[in-house]
Each structure stands twice: as C-alpha cells, then as structure tokens.
Design a protein around this motif. Structure first.
Motif, PDB file in Angstrom:
ATOM      1  N   LYS A   1       0.859  -1.197   0.000  1.00 19.79           N
ATOM      2  CA  LYS A   1       0.000   0.000   0.000  1.00 19.79           C
ATOM      3  C   LYS A   1       0.885   1.234   0.000  1.00 19.79           C
ATOM      4  O   LYS A   1       1.876   1.320   0.733  1.00 19.79           O
ATOM      5  N   THR A   2       0.547   2.180  -0.851  1.00 15.64           N
ATOM      6  CA  THR A   2       1.383   3.371  -0.986  1.00 15.64           C
ATOM      7  C   THR A   2       0.952   4.449   0.006  1.00 15.64           C
ATOM      8  O   THR A   2      -0.230   4.730   0.141  1.00 15.64           O
ATOM      9  N   ARG A   3       1.940   5.046   0.680  1.00 11.49           N
ATOM     10  CA  ARG A   3       1.683   6.175   1.580  1.00 11.49           C
ATOM     11  C   ARG A   3       1.376   7.424   0.746  1.00 11.49           C
ATOM     12  O   ARG A   3       1.811   7.509  -0.402  1.00 11.49           O
ATOM     13  N   PRO A   4       0.693   8.408   1.338  1.00 14.06           N
ATOM     14  CA  PRO A   4       0.511   9.662   0.586  1.00 14.06           C
ATOM     15  C   PRO A   4       1.875  10.229   0.195  1.00 14.06           C
ATOM     16  O   PRO A   4       2.826  10.169   0.965  1.00 14.06           O
ATOM     17  N   LEU A   5       1.944  10.752  -1.007  1.00 13.96           N
ATOM     18  CA  LEU A   5       3.231  11.155  -1.575  1.00 13.96           C
ATOM     19  C   LEU A   5       3.590  12.596  -1.251  1.00 13.96           C
ATOM     20  O   LEU A   5       2.725  13.477  -1.250  1.00 13.96           O
ATOM     21  N   LEU A   6       4.865  12.812  -1.010  1.00 17.99           N
ATOM     22  CA  LEU A   6       5.398  14.165  -0.915  1.00 17.99           C
ATOM     23  C   LEU A   6       5.547  14.722  -2.326  1.00 17.99           C
ATOM     24  O   LEU A   6       6.159  14.075  -3.177  1.00 17.99           O
ATOM     25  N   LEU A   7       4.988  15.893  -2.570  1.00 13.71           N
ATOM     26  CA  LEU A   7       5.155  16.517  -3.891  1.00 13.71           C
ATOM     27  C   LEU A   7       6.009  17.768  -3.771  1.00 13.71           C
ATOM     28  O   LEU A   7       5.686  18.710  -3.038  1.00 13.71           O
ATOM     29  N   ASN A   8       7.069  17.760  -4.507  1.00 13.68           N
ATOM     30  CA  ASN A   8       8.104  18.781  -4.457  1.00 13.68           C
ATOM     31  C   ASN A   8       8.323  19.287  -5.883  1.00 13.68           C
ATOM     32  O   ASN A   8       8.589  18.498  -6.783  1.00 13.68           O
TER      33      ASN A   8
ATOM     34  N   SER B   1       6.222  21.468  -1.367  1.00 10.07           N
ATOM     35  CA  SER B   1       7.457  22.248  -1.343  1.00 10.07           C
ATOM     36  C   SER B   1       7.909  22.615  -2.747  1.00 10.07           C
ATOM     37  O   SER B   1       7.553  21.966  -3.728  1.00 10.07           O
ATOM     38  N   LEU B   2       8.706  23.686  -2.794  1.00 10.23           N
ATOM     39  CA  LEU B   2       9.333  24.152  -4.030  1.00 10.23           C
ATOM     40  C   LEU B   2      10.833  24.140  -3.782  1.00 10.23           C
ATOM     41  O   LEU B   2      11.320  24.767  -2.832  1.00 10.23           O
ATOM     42  N   PHE B   3      11.537  23.409  -4.616  1.00 16.16           N
ATOM     43  CA  PHE B   3      12.973  23.192  -4.425  1.00 16.16           C
ATOM     44  C   PHE B   3      13.784  23.928  -5.486  1.00 16.16           C
ATOM     45  O   PHE B   3      13.449  23.876  -6.667  1.00 16.16           O
ATOM     46  N   PHE B   4      14.867  24.583  -5.047  1.00 22.48           N
ATOM     47  CA  PHE B   4      15.775  25.257  -5.980  1.00 22.48           C
ATOM     48  C   PHE B   4      17.124  24.558  -6.028  1.00 22.48           C
ATOM     49  O   PHE B   4      17.827  24.469  -5.016  1.00 22.48           O
ATOM     50  N   ALA B   5      17.482  24.079  -7.213  1.00 23.94           N
ATOM     51  CA  ALA B   5      18.856  23.668  -7.460  1.00 23.94           C
ATOM     52  C   ALA B   5      19.704  24.930  -7.610  1.00 23.94           C
ATOM     53  O   ALA B   5      19.178  26.031  -7.768  1.00 23.94           O
TER      54      ALA B   5
END
Lengths: 458, 458
Positions: A3-10, A55-59
């Motif tokens: 069963k898949t856990r709720p996903l982190l979306l970044n 979240s919003l990620f910056f390289a």
C-alpha cells in the motif's frame, strides 16, 4: 504491491532562464524569460500554494560549465544553468505570496561560511514560520572554485570532511547557542534575553573557527529541514547521518528500489529510523487529454531541446567532454578528477553493458535524461506514479517541467485531483512547519539526529 | 540662507528587536518584538511606500558587543543590536509589498566574498527593478572577526585596502562582464546570450581571485547605488571616490557643515561633481500636537532607554569601556586598536574641551546621542529640518524612531505633508530605479565614476 503512503510533492526550480532539460526555454510557450521578474516568482508560489503542493525546491550552480568543447561558450549560448540568480533571495521574495508551501534551497558547504549561512537560513525560517529546508551540497564545478578564490576544486573526500564540520558548526549555532527559554522579553526589567542561557560555541576545527553566540534567536525549526542528494558511498553515508529528505534516482524502478533500500539500511544501521528519511525521486510528465496529444506535446519538447546545451550540462556535471568521443566509444575511462560521479555513473557502472556515446547523446536529448519521464493522459501519469511508488518504496516525487509554467499548471489542474482522490496525495492546507508536515513529530529535529547532541539545557 | 533642494528621506531600520536608541523596545507601545514576523516588514514597507518615502536603510552588525564590562552580557540582556536577523533576506521579503520605495542594506567588504555578493545584489536589483543600494562597510567588531574565522579584526588600513579591491571585483563582475547587447534571447537559433560578449574577469589580486564571468546578467542599475559612512580621513577618501550617498553627522549644524564641505571638496578634487554625492544626516523626532505633549512623549522615551544597553553599544562601536572610568575622567587615551574612530571622536576630538565621562553617559541616554534630535510639533520639526538643511548643505535625512512603528507613522501623517507643501519633499510616486530617482541622470553609474573604467564595449 505494498500500500502506498501519501506522496510528498516537491516542485523543481532554478533561478535562471535555463532548466533541467536544456534548451526548453526556446519552446514557443515557455515563459522562463520572466525569471528576472518578481511577479513570475510570486505567481508561481501562489499557484503551487493554492494547489497544496508541499514544497518548491531550488537547485543551484555557482559558475559556468566549461568541460564540453573545453569552453564555456556552449553553456553561455544555451543558457545552461547560466545566468543564474541567487535562489535564496528569490525564495525570500516569495514568502509573502504563500502560506503553506515550503521552500528548499541548495547551498554549498564548500563555498559558504557557516556563521552567515546560519543567520540567513534562520532568518528565512523566522519569516516563513518554519517553512525552510536546506539542500546540502559540496559542489563539483571547477569554475565555481575559481570564482571563490581557489585554484581548483577541493578533492571529493576533503569536501565531505569540510561538510561534516560545516554541519557541526551550524548545529552548534542553531541548536546549541540559545536555550529554549533564553528569551525573557521583560519590558519592565528591560531584559530581552538571559545572558546565562545564550552561549558562545567556541568552535575551533580544521576548516572553521567560530566563536558565537548565534546572532539569531531560535526559529521554529531551529535547524532547517535537511535535504541531500549524494550518490557516492561517502554521499550515502553523509545522507544517512544528516538528511531528512534525500533525492534518489535510478535507471529504472528496480534500480531505484535498490538505491532506496541501500539508503534506508544505512540510516537504520546508525540508529535512525528506516523512515526518518523521506526519499524522493525526479519526475517529468508530458500530459495530454489523449495519449496522441501527449505524444504530440512530447515531440514539441524534443524540438525545443538543444543538443549542444545538453552536452554542455552533461560535461559540467560528469567531467566527460562528449566532443572528444566517437559515437561508438564508451565512457569507460575516468573523467577529470573530483567531478560528481553520479552523472557519469548513470551511463556506465549501473549497466552491464555500458551505453555507447551515441546512445548517451540520444538519451540526453530525448525528454528528461535523468528523471522518470511519463508521457500520457492525467490518469496514466497517476497510474505510473502509483506503480513506481509501490515498487520503489519512495516517499515522493520532485516534479520537473519542460514548458514553464504550462507543465506545473497542467499537473496541478489535471493530475493532482486524481492523486488526491486515490489517497496518494494530501494537499498542504494548514499552516505548519515543514518538518511537522513531513514527519508529524514536531518542529524540531528528533533526538536520534546527530544535531541533538549539541543542544544545551539549563 | 540658501534655497533648500527637495530632501531625500531615508528611513532607518535594523532586523532585530534592538534599535539605535538602546532600550526603546521596552517602551510600552513599541512593537519591535514583531521583527521576526513577515507581516511586520510588509506592513512597514507598504506604509513607507504609500507615503512616498524614498528609501529604507538597514544597518547591520555581525556579532555581539563585548567591550563594556569586558562581557557580552549587557548586550545580550539589553538586545543591543543582538539578536539580529539577516537584513538582505528581510529586504527581499519586502519587495512585493512596495513599488517605489528603494532599499539600502549594509554589507561588509571584510567578511563577504565578492562573487556571491555580486550575485545576491544583482538578484535584488533584478527583482526590485533597480531599487537597491549597498552601504559599504569595513566592519569594526572583534566578535564578528571571530565569527568568521579570524583571530582578531583586520587593521584599519588593511580593511580599506581590501574594500578597494572588493569594489574593483564587483565593478568587473557587474559592469564589465556582460556587455549591454550580450543577451539575444533567440528562440529559433536557441541562443540566449552571445558568448563573445560575456567575459571572464580573471581578477587576481592581493585579497581576491575571481575568474568569472558574472553569473548574473545585467540588472537595471548593474552596480547597486553605493552608500558609505566613513568619517576617518581614509573613509572620506573612499567615500569621495566611490559613494553616491554618504551618511555624515556632526555635533551641531556648523560642525556638520564643515564635514559636508570636506566631503564635497574631496569629491570635486578627484573629478567627480560636488553634488554627485548625496549627503544625508541622522534625524530623530519626537512629535506632539503641542510642545508640551511632545516633551511628555520624550520623557516616556527617556524612561524606556537603558543605560547599560547604551553603554554596551558605545563600547562596541568606540572600544571605550565606560565601566572602567570615573565620571570626571575624559576619554583622552586611545581605545582598543582598530575600532570605529568616529564614535569616540564625537566626544573627544571634535570639541575644544573633551566631555567628561559623566557628561557622555548623560548624553548617551538622553534621546538619540548621535542624531539631530527634535522634540516638538510637526511644524517645529519641519522648521528645524529646513533650517538644518539650509545651514549644512545636506541633501536629506535618515529618520530614526524611538517607538516602533508609532514614530514613522506620525512623521508620515503629520510632518511629511508640511514638507511637501513647502517644496522640501517630493514623494516617490512613479516607479524608477533608485539611481534615477536620486540623480535624474539614468539608471547606471556616470562616466565620472571609477566603475566606468571596467566597462567593455564591443
């Protein structure tokens, strides 16, 4: 399938006109030219925030790629991560346009100084009420070294040694300098803080010497959430010890699963929980109302991609200058010293038969060469995400786009409702710290984390 | 009296609970405790912006004052410029809440590296559309040195030598690296920038070695507007050469006039215009509907002021530990080496008979010890500003407050309409770069400025 856990979306970003899949700024619909405008960033933040993105990620990159053709010219011409504004400033400018969205930003332990670094991130954490994460990198770019006064980049081992000490200083400053009840704010006695509870850190190490005390009072998270992406053995050891969110990729779901397990095993081995680390993998999606429309859109993306720019990016990261090879060569020889091994390794050590240079070149300009790339209807994208998550035991995805802002907007409008409906996604709707949102165990690093050793009580 | 030009109005801030007149955070109405909240800063920016204020300036300190009582405790207890968040982040977070207000921020050439510094300020200049200024300081605090890995602070002469080289590197990066027509943004050819017009700087000096090219494309102003405040002979020489806005103070209007003339003479001597430098002086105003009400408010400010905190601030800046003196001593001996001479000098060299320590202590806790302090009705404040401007040939004022945000709000509501009516103030109503607003000669540094020598054409 588990069963898949709720996903982190970044969501993935860079503070420049270029982006992950090189050349896509030239797509007719791309608006990346707006990267210099505040409104571009505030619109982006408020769109993602409204969608409940986590979240919003910056390289980030601190110089120009100059391996390919032994010149910076292809990177300059193609806007290959160059120009690139300061992502920390960009994030600060977006705070007011968001409530629940968290921000992660890359900063290098090789080129930063820990004292101003700790102040900068504590300030972001204060103003955002705990919505800040730091992606720890040790940097690999020779031109970056020469922009910071070094003759050449530091050797890999030394970079990690310095990173360990850098984190120790940051922990001492942010966790150990001010006790929790140091601030009295007593207007009658005119005492703001109790000096007995604000400590110098008197750090004197190999790379850094920092007296302290920390110039900032504790923010909600104290230490920002720690991201990491090292794929070398040393990188995995580092991530297992320090990181809370780790970027992991693989050539296919099975390879990815092996990498995920390796990381969770390493964390468990040193006394942290198997799931104290959130593992996220890269994802690119070309979304159409029908499969045919999606394929059409993918063709338009391929047309926008720039081979020269992509080879420049590959050279900058891997140290391999593709202009020096024939198409039927393989990249078996070692590249220039001290580069990020992970880039080249994707095409060499992970496979039984190494790809030829011709095959590598083809892959580099066929949509995203690094991320899982999906082309299809919204339901297909959701299916694929569910399938990959179940196979690989990952906790979430870092979403890339080809066409800005079309791809994020389409994903938000078309795919996220399906994910939510299936219980694969829980939108960020209530304000809380990023760490609390990720782990639901409070705002601060847990006692099992090495930072906890630097706390002072009474 | 000469006819007075419209005045530059600059508001003073620090990114902490403490402020210029130490202890005032304990005033019953002070809201400085809100300094950690984004809303505090966005409200502040939008209030000043709506009023047409020209700029908001941030002072900065990179450590704790520990001269007084040979201990950091009085500064920690009294919140004397400590804690202090990163003002650059705070400014970035305010950009979206303002249209016409410009921002000036202090950054130290002693502790920064020019490459990331140039990127940070270029990013601010891009996002703000040219509303950024940099207050160049060389720093004087021993604890700051020890937070940045040095045993003790650099000697004064060496700090200025390093500052000169720092500016040269910044000019090379921001003025000389990208030619004006380097960006092509050609989507068809997939060429963003012409590599032939983006140059490495290859700087190799005594303090810095920076290869370049600049990682940012040119912003509206390229180099931010340059502020400076040096009062030593070397500081004046530096300001005359580089600065566009200079903070100058004096014990009285006649002393101030002498300092203003000295600076303008120095600028003229090296080929810059007498009025290419805007000179601003500090101002504190306690405003009441009647003189009696203003005096009452001034008494409440004095009651909030903290002697221990103020002596800690004086010690930190001057190097004199007042706890070691009797009230009838004078500060004739030299303080610890390398401190800011200007602080002690206000009380020693400028006067024929040096103040006694008892007199100094009294002055330090009687409203603002450094700025011109006015107590009275709005009309009285406007009269005084007009009078001082006419006598001293200054271009504007930096407004301090005792009670936050009451003092700025009262000044905006009560004094600014009078100044505008008298033609002494022109509100910032149209968006433009800060440099254009200051000098009405374009967005870029003029050809008479030393930065112009580093430009490249064709």
């Amino acid at each position: 399938m588990t069963k898949t856990r709720p996903l982190l979306l970044n969501a993935f970003e860079m503070a420049g006109v270029g982006y992950y899949a090189q050349g896509c700024w030239s797509h007719p619909e791309s608006m990346r030219i707006r990267y210099k405008d505040l409104s571009y960033w505030t619109e982006r933040a408020s769109m993602l925030d409204a969608a409940g993105f986590h979240s919003l990620f910056f390289a980030d990159v601190l110089g120009v790629y100059d391996v390919y053709r032994n010149s910076p010219d292809p990177a300059i011409a193609g806007a290959v991560d160059f120009p690139l504004n300061d992502p920390v400033i960009v994030i600060a400018a977006m705070l007011g346009a968001s409530q629940n969205l968290s921000f992660a930003v890359t900063a290098s332990t090789t080129y930063e100084q820990p004292f101003p670094f700790a102040r900068r991130f504590a300030t972001l954490d204060h103003l955002s009420k705990g919505r800040i994460a730091w992606n720890v990198v040790t940097s690999y770019l020779p031109n970056a070294a020469r922009n910071y006064g070094l003759k050449d980049q530091m050797p890999h081992a030394e970079r990690y040694e310095r990173a360990e000490e850098f984190l120790e200083v940051v922990y001492k400053l942010l966790e150990g300098s001010w006790e929790d009840d140091a601030v009295l704010y007593d207007k009658v006695a005119k005492v703001y803080a109790d000096p007995a509870k604000v400590h110098r850190i008197d750090h004197a190490g190999k790379y850094f010497s920092v007296q302290g005390p920390s110039i900032t009072e504790p923010s909600i998270q104290r230490t920002p959430v720690i991201f990491q992406a090292g794929a070398s053995a040393r990188g995995i050891e580092f991530a297992a010890r320090h990181a809370e969110v780790v970027f992991v990729n693989g050539m296919n779901p099975e390879g990815l699963r092996a990498n995920v397990d390796r990381l969770r095993d390493a964390a468990e081995k040193i006394g942290r929980g198997r799931y104290d680390i959130k593992v996220v993998t890269d994802l690119s999606a070309v979304i159409g109302a029908s499969q045919a429309e999606a394929e059409q859109k993918a063709d338009a993306v391929r047309a926008a991609q720039s081979p020269e720019a992509q080879y420049a990016a590959f050279g900058g990261a891997s140290g391999y200058d593709l202009s020096k090879y024939h198409d039927d060569d393989t990249l078996t020889s070692e590249p220039a010293k001290n580069f990020s091994r992970s880039e080249g390794a994707r095409f060499t050590s992970e496979k039984k038969r190494p790809d030829s240079v011709g095959e590598i070149k083809k892959r580099l300009i066929n949509l995203s060469p690094y991320a899982s790339t999906m082309v299809g209807t919204p339901a297909h994208i959701a299916d694929e995400m569910e399938r990959i998550a179940a196979i690989t035991d990952i906790d979430g995805f870092t979403l890339h786009e080809f066409v800005t802002p079309h791809d994020f907007e389409t994903f938000v409008a078309e795919v996220m409702p399906i994910l939510e409906q299936r219980g694969l996604f829980e939108p960020a709707r209530k304000p809380m710290s990023f760490r609390q949102r990720l782990f639901d165990k409070g705002d601060r690093l847990p006692e099992t984390h090495p930072a906890a050793a630097f706390r002072r009580h009474g």
